[in-house]
Design a protein around this motif. Structure first.
Motif, PDB file in Angstrom:
ATOM      1  N   VAL A  41      29.079  31.839  17.509  1.00 23.29           N
ATOM      2  CA  VAL A  41      28.577  33.119  18.019  1.00 23.29           C
ATOM      3  C   VAL A  41      29.248  33.406  19.357  1.00 23.29           C
ATOM      4  CG1 VAL A  41      26.551  34.391  18.795  1.00 23.29           C
ATOM      5  CG2 VAL A  41      26.373  32.868  16.829  1.00 23.29           C
ATOM      6  N   MET A  42      29.803  34.604  19.493  1.00 20.51           N
ATOM      7  CA  MET A  42      30.484  35.011  20.734  1.00 20.51           C
ATOM      8  C   MET A  42      29.671  36.080  21.440  1.00 20.51           C
ATOM      9  SD  MET A  42      34.592  35.198  20.573  1.00 20.51           S
ATOM     10  CE  MET A  42      34.497  35.774  22.258  1.00 20.51           C
ATOM     11  N   LEU A  43      29.487  35.883  22.741  1.00 19.69           N
ATOM     12  CA  LEU A  43      28.811  36.850  23.600  1.00 19.69           C
ATOM     13  C   LEU A  43      29.781  37.294  24.679  1.00 19.69           C
ATOM     14  CD1 LEU A  43      26.241  35.710  22.193  1.00 19.69           C
ATOM     15  CD2 LEU A  43      25.092  35.879  24.386  1.00 19.69           C
ATOM     16  N   ASP A  44      29.979  38.600  24.804  1.00 15.97           N
ATOM     17  CA  ASP A  44      30.805  39.173  25.867  1.00 15.97           C
ATOM     18  C   ASP A  44      29.877  39.886  26.839  1.00 15.97           C
ATOM     19  OD1 ASP A  44      33.033  38.198  24.656  1.00 15.97           O
ATOM     20  OD2 ASP A  44      33.614  40.092  23.720  1.00 15.97           O
ATOM     21  N   LEU A  45      29.795  39.318  28.048  1.00 13.85           N
ATOM     22  CA  LEU A  45      28.882  39.836  29.068  1.00 13.85           C
ATOM     23  C   LEU A  45      29.695  40.582  30.115  1.00 13.85           C
ATOM     24  CD1 LEU A  45      25.809  39.612  29.489  1.00 13.85           C
ATOM     25  CD2 LEU A  45      26.239  37.733  31.052  1.00 13.85           C
ATOM     26  N   LYS A  46      29.526  41.889  30.187  1.00 13.13           N
ATOM     27  CA  LYS A  46      30.303  42.716  31.106  1.00 13.13           C
ATOM     28  C   LYS A  46      29.573  42.883  32.426  1.00 13.13           C
ATOM     29  CE  LYS A  46      32.574  45.331  27.423  1.00 13.13           C
ATOM     30  NZ  LYS A  46      32.843  46.665  26.840  1.00 13.13           N
ATOM     31  N   CYS A  47      30.338  42.757  33.531  1.00 12.79           N
ATOM     32  CA  CYS A  47      29.780  42.910  34.872  1.00 12.79           C
ATOM     33  C   CYS A  47      30.178  44.274  35.453  1.00 12.79           C
ATOM     34  CB  CYS A  47      30.267  41.773  35.776  1.00 12.79           C
ATOM     35  SG  CYS A  47      29.834  40.128  35.155  1.00 12.79           S
ATOM     36  N   LYS A  48      29.682  44.550  36.672  1.00 15.72           N
ATOM     37  CA  LYS A  48      29.887  45.870  37.268  1.00 15.72           C
ATOM     38  C   LYS A  48      31.343  46.148  37.582  1.00 15.72           C
ATOM     39  CE  LYS A  48      25.259  46.148  39.295  1.00 15.72           C
ATOM     40  NZ  LYS A  48      24.475  46.269  40.543  1.00 15.72           N
ATOM     41  N   ASP A  49      32.094  45.123  37.976  1.00 18.52           N
ATOM     42  CA  ASP A  49      33.492  45.327  38.357  1.00 18.52           C
ATOM     43  C   ASP A  49      34.432  45.217  37.162  1.00 18.52           C
ATOM     44  OD1 ASP A  49      33.023  42.699  37.915  1.00 18.52           O
ATOM     45  OD2 ASP A  49      33.955  41.970  39.758  1.00 18.52           O
TER      46      ASP A  49
ATOM     47  N   LEU B 196      37.126  27.580  40.873  1.00 21.79           N
ATOM     48  CA  LEU B 196      36.045  28.570  40.876  1.00 21.79           C
ATOM     49  C   LEU B 196      35.820  29.177  39.504  1.00 21.79           C
ATOM     50  CD1 LEU B 196      36.637  30.463  44.248  1.00 21.79           C
ATOM     51  CD2 LEU B 196      34.864  28.791  43.702  1.00 21.79           C
ATOM     52  N   LEU B 197      36.909  29.531  38.818  1.00 20.29           N
ATOM     53  CA  LEU B 197      36.804  30.175  37.512  1.00 20.29           C
ATOM     54  C   LEU B 197      37.235  29.251  36.387  1.00 20.29           C
ATOM     55  CD1 LEU B 197      38.196  33.720  38.399  1.00 20.29           C
ATOM     56  CD2 LEU B 197      35.817  32.989  38.280  1.00 20.29           C
ATOM     57  N   SER B 198      37.273  27.957  36.669  1.00 20.52           N
ATOM     58  CA  SER B 198      37.649  26.993  35.636  1.00 20.52           C
ATOM     59  C   SER B 198      36.592  26.957  34.540  1.00 20.52           C
ATOM     60  CB  SER B 198      37.802  25.603  36.254  1.00 20.52           C
ATOM     61  OG  SER B 198      37.941  24.621  35.246  1.00 20.52           O
ATOM     62  N   PRO B 199      36.999  26.994  33.253  1.00 18.27           N
ATOM     63  CA  PRO B 199      36.004  26.929  32.162  1.00 18.27           C
ATOM     64  C   PRO B 199      35.135  25.688  32.220  1.00 18.27           C
ATOM     65  CG  PRO B 199      38.164  27.563  31.325  1.00 18.27           C
ATOM     66  CD  PRO B 199      38.367  27.146  32.751  1.00 18.27           C
TER      67      PRO B 199
ATOM     68  N   ARG C 141      31.418  34.088  41.864  1.00 20.74           N
ATOM     69  CA  ARG C 141      32.700  33.389  41.829  1.00 20.74           C
ATOM     70  C   ARG C 141      33.876  34.330  42.068  1.00 20.74           C
ATOM     71  NH1 ARG C 141      32.407  28.060  39.842  1.00 20.74           N
ATOM     72  NH2 ARG C 141      30.380  27.295  40.565  1.00 20.74           N
ATOM     73  N   LEU C 142      33.792  35.525  41.547  1.00 19.73           N
ATOM     74  CA  LEU C 142      34.878  36.481  41.799  1.00 19.73           C
ATOM     75  C   LEU C 142      34.931  36.879  43.267  1.00 19.73           C
ATOM     76  CD1 LEU C 142      34.594  38.774  38.646  1.00 19.73           C
ATOM     77  CD2 LEU C 142      36.384  37.116  39.168  1.00 19.73           C
ATOM     78  N   ALA C 143      33.760  37.027  43.907  1.00 19.85           N
ATOM     79  CA  ALA C 143      33.742  37.338  45.341  1.00 19.85           C
ATOM     80  C   ALA C 143      34.358  36.200  46.143  1.00 19.85           C
ATOM     81  CB  ALA C 143      32.303  37.602  45.790  1.00 19.85           C
ATOM     82  N   LEU C 144      34.006  34.951  45.801  1.00 21.82           N
ATOM     83  CA  LEU C 144      34.603  33.807  46.492  1.00 21.82           C
ATOM     84  C   LEU C 144      36.108  33.746  46.249  1.00 21.82           C
ATOM     85  CD1 LEU C 144      31.977  30.992  45.816  1.00 21.82           C
ATOM     86  CD2 LEU C 144      32.517  32.028  48.007  1.00 21.82           C
ATOM     87  N   HIS C 145      36.520  34.087  45.040  1.00 21.39           N
ATOM     88  CA  HIS C 145      37.946  34.068  44.706  1.00 21.39           C
ATOM     89  C   HIS C 145      38.731  34.998  45.640  1.00 21.39           C
ATOM     90  CE1 HIS C 145      41.607  34.578  42.297  1.00 21.39           C
ATOM     91  NE2 HIS C 145      41.268  33.452  41.682  1.00 21.39           N
ATOM     92  N   LYS C 146      38.204  36.197  45.859  1.00 25.05           N
ATOM     93  CA  LYS C 146      38.878  37.136  46.762  1.00 25.05           C
ATOM     94  C   LYS C 146      38.821  36.665  48.209  1.00 25.05           C
ATOM     95  CE  LYS C 146      37.823  41.107  43.793  1.00 25.05           C
ATOM     96  NZ  LYS C 146      37.099  42.399  43.673  1.00 25.05           N
ATOM     97  N   GLN C 147      37.680  36.112  48.616  1.00 19.70           N
ATOM     98  CA  GLN C 147      37.534  35.655  49.992  1.00 19.70           C
ATOM     99  C   GLN C 147      38.469  34.488  50.291  1.00 19.70           C
ATOM    100  OE1 GLN C 147      33.378  34.761  50.340  1.00 19.70           O
ATOM    101  NE2 GLN C 147      32.744  36.870  49.898  1.00 19.70           N
ATOM    102  N   PHE C 148      38.639  33.570  49.328  1.00 23.55           N
ATOM    103  CA  PHE C 148      39.507  32.416  49.562  1.00 23.55           C
ATOM    104  C   PHE C 148      40.956  32.837  49.770  1.00 23.55           C
ATOM    105  CE2 PHE C 148      36.811  28.830  47.476  1.00 23.55           C
ATOM    106  CZ  PHE C 148      35.816  29.089  48.397  1.00 23.55           C
ATOM    107  N   ALA C 149      41.353  33.917  49.087  1.00 26.59           N
ATOM    108  CA  ALA C 149      42.722  34.411  49.289  1.00 26.59           C
ATOM    109  C   ALA C 149      42.942  34.818  50.741  1.00 26.59           C
ATOM    110  CB  ALA C 149      42.986  35.577  48.344  1.00 26.59           C
ATOM    111  N   SER C 150      41.936  35.408  51.374  1.00 29.06           N
ATOM    112  CA  SER C 150      42.048  35.786  52.788  1.00 29.06           C
ATOM    113  C   SER C 150      41.924  34.565  53.700  1.00 29.06           C
ATOM    114  CB  SER C 150      40.969  36.815  53.143  1.00 29.06           C
ATOM    115  OG  SER C 150      41.106  37.984  52.366  1.00 29.06           O
TER     116      SER C 150
END
Length: 645
Positions: free
Chosen positions: A310-318, A356-359, A448-457
């Motif tokens: 069973v596959m679930l695709d969960l969409k976020c705001k961004d 951060l985004l590792s499966p 995790r996506l927010a941290l991903h962007k922050q770590f780049a800075s």
């Protein structure tokens, strides 16, 4: 008999059962002599001549008897005697045989069972109550058991005739109903093609109105072949998507034919003689599998997944999407999940954001303590012991993680106090955890996506502070971040100034570890950061070490301990707007401000010529307080001054 031989013989002892031991006798010698037999004493008492005459007479009698026996044998008298004995013996055998025959006949008669004994007749009360008088004949059968049994059998026969007639009537009705069913089946079979043509013609309308009835119908047809836990997940996730989250996509993947084959019994096949001979030749040529190969095959069989998932695709705001694929391990009776995050735009992954985004870790500890590396089913450990599997964590990359929340979404619950042999998927358990889990999953991805962007800075020495959080800091901050790197768990454990965190049990192997370096002039502040997987609901933990005029940590400097308290204890002031994704960067910016206050409030050594290295630029109501000379680290907005807490 000579006297010498008689002397060599030992006297025979005659003992009674209750005689005492030889060394403990208390009786007289006369009584003792009566207990023994002495051959020498008897020889001395007897007359040799008389013994000789007795011996001679005995021998003559034996000779006479032997001659008489010989004479009887020669005359044939023995045959007469034997014939009489044989005749009597034969008569006895005949009589015994007749007795045995009669006993068998008696036994047969006693053990004889009539067929009517196998028939369950009605009770006597019911017989006399329901049977007509011409059959019951109470005046005759009451006193005669034989006649009574015959009457009961006649009544049984009468009842069975009635039931047989009724049975024939039911059969005729059944035939009529079957004919009606066949007519309706023909009608329905002709109706199905018409309905299919109508559904096919309505596909453009379904697409236009965003109402994919045909696709949903196919999904539900496929769902019939799902195992119970995946079926519960499919039904509850679909219901949640329709009611609460229209962007949630639920689909079934895998081979339906393989799923159907799991429930088909093996077909019996008979090969031709030539095929069987060829098989035998191949079998003899083939080597017998080794023990290691057998164990590998058993492990693969035990860890086998169901063909459907069973596959679930969960969409976020961004516009980012969390792809979840749920599997069911048939022999272990547990569910696993694999995760993948995709974004609308391709992300440039910083070095420190690799995990951060590792499966393998993106969903770790979604609920506290649920790291997904151990099986939640206690019975699996006994199964692992049989095939040599030490732990399931060696196979999670291939099979997926068996998180506890995954089991609950599938309706599975494994009580540790009272283990159950069979665990049944429960719809109510899945429904009670569905909404909370979906919200946590979305929050985790966004965090995790927010941290991903922050770590780049942060890797470029920039601490990003959003406009919503500018008021938390003064306008001018001199100290700056010069380094942000990831640290291995083992290296963090070996740092001398992180001992308090390690001893408190806050440095688990599921956390992420980083090292920040903040500088101002000759002063260097190291900050070891523990980032919990549940960030930002669980704040990061900082441990500090200042290298300036020696090494200063919380063990030798109270102000360093106060700086740690400002970011670790008073973190709620730095959360910013919900969902507090800026907490980490705000804590780092607060550390830069605290280092400025620490250095600017240090007393100047008058013996050193020249200007002060760190001139005071921050406005403080009071530079020191108390005997420990605590510095004013609290920033007051909008006045813009620092004070003590």
């Amino acid at each position: 008999m000579s006297s010498e031989s008689s002397k060599k013989r030992k006297p025979k002892v005659i003992r009674s059962d209750g005689a005492p031991a030889e060394g403990k006798r208390n009786r007289s010698d006369t009584e003792q002599e009566g207990k023994y037999y002495s051959e020498e004493a008897e020889v001395d008492l007897r007359d040799p001549g008389r013994d000789y005459e007795l011996y001679k007479y005995t021998c003559q009698e034996l000779q006479r008897l032997m001659a008489e026996i010989q004479d009887l044998k020669s005359r044939g008298g023995k045959d007469v005697a034997k014939q009489k004995v044989d005749a009597y013996h034969l008569q006895l055998q005949n009589l015994l045989y007749e007795v045995m025959h009669l006993q068998k006949e008696i036994t047969k008669c006693l053990e004889f069972k009539s067929k009517h004994e196998e028939i369950d007749l009605v009770s006597l009360e019911e017989f006399y109550k329901e049977a007509p008088p011409d059959i019951s004949k109470a005046e005759v059968t009451m006193g005669d058991p034989h006649q009574q049994t015959l009457a009961r059998l006649d009544w049984e026969l009468e009842q069975r005739k009635r039931l047989a007639e009724k049975y024939r009537e039911c059969l005729s009705n059944k035939e009529k109903i079957l004919k009606e069913i066949e007519v309706k089946k023909e009608y329905l079979s002709s109706l199905q093609p018409r309905l299919n043509s109508i559904m096919q013609a309505s596909l453009p309308v379904q697409e236009y109105l965003f109402m994919p009835f045909d696709q949903a119908h196919k999904q539900y047809e496929t769902a019939r072949h799902l195992p119970p836990p995946l079926y519960v997940l499919f039904v509850q996730a679909t219901a949640y998507g329709q009611a609460c989250d229209k962007t949630l996509s639920v689909a079934i993947e895998g081979s339906v034919d393989e799923a159907k084959a799991l429930f088909k019994p093996p077909e019996d096949s008979q090969d031709d003689e030539s095929d069987s001979d060829a098989e035998e030749e191949q079998t003899t040529k083939r080597r017998r599998p080794t023990l290691g190969v057998q164990l590998d095959d058993k492990r693969k069989e035990m860890l086998k997944r169901h063909p459907l998932s069973v596959m679930l695709d969960l969409k976020c705001k961004d516009d980012s999407v969390l792809h979840l694929t749920f599997y069911y391990l048939m022999n272990l009776n547990i569910m696993t999940v694999k995760a993948k995050v995709t974004t609308a735009m391709e992300l440039i992954t910083p070095i420190s954001a690799g995990d951060l985004l590792s499966p393998d870790s993106v969903l770790s500890c979604l609920y506290p303590g649920d790291h997904g590396k151990k099986t939640p089913n206690p019975a699996n450990q006994y199964q692992f012991d049989k095939v040599g599997i030490l732990t399931l964590s060696d196979y999670v990359l291939e099979l997926g993680h068996p998180y506890l929340w995954v089991q609950k979404l599938g309706g599975l619950h494994f009580p540790k106090e009272q283990p159950q042999q069979t665990v049944i998927a429960d719809h109510s358990l899945s429904a009670s955890h569905m909404e909370t889990t979906m919200k946590l999953l979305k929050t985790r991805v966004q965090s995790r996506l927010a941290l991903h962007k922050q770590f780049a800075s942060l890797e470029h020495g920039i601490v990003p502070v959003t406009s919503d959080c500018q008021y938390l800091f003064p306008a001018k901050v001199v100290s700056r971040l010069v380094k942000w790197v990831t640290v291995a768990h083992e290296d963090y454990m070996e740092l001398h100034f992180t001992k308090d965190i390690v001893d408190a049990g806050l440095a688990g192997d599921t956390n992420l570890y980083y090292m920040a370096l903040i500088e101002r002039g000759t002063a260097k502040l190291q900050a070891a950061v523990v980032l919990n997987p549940g960030y930002s609901s669980i704040p990061p933990v900082f441990q500090l070490c200042l290298n300036w005029k020696g090494e200063k940590t919380n063990s030798n400097d109270d102000n360093i301990r106060a700086m740690e308290g400002e970011v670790n204890v008073c973190y709620k002031e730095l959360c910013g707007p919900w969902p507090s994704h800026q907490l980490l960067t705000n804590q780092l910016q607060r550390l830069c401000v605290l280092l400025d206050v620490y250095l600017e409030t240090e007393s100047h050594d008058d013996s050193v010529e020249g200007p002060k290295e760190f001139p005071q630029e921050k406005m403080c109501l009071r530079l020191f307080r108390g005997p420990s000379r605590m510095k004013p680290f609290k920033y007051n907005h909008p006045q813009g001054f620092f004070s003590h807490r």
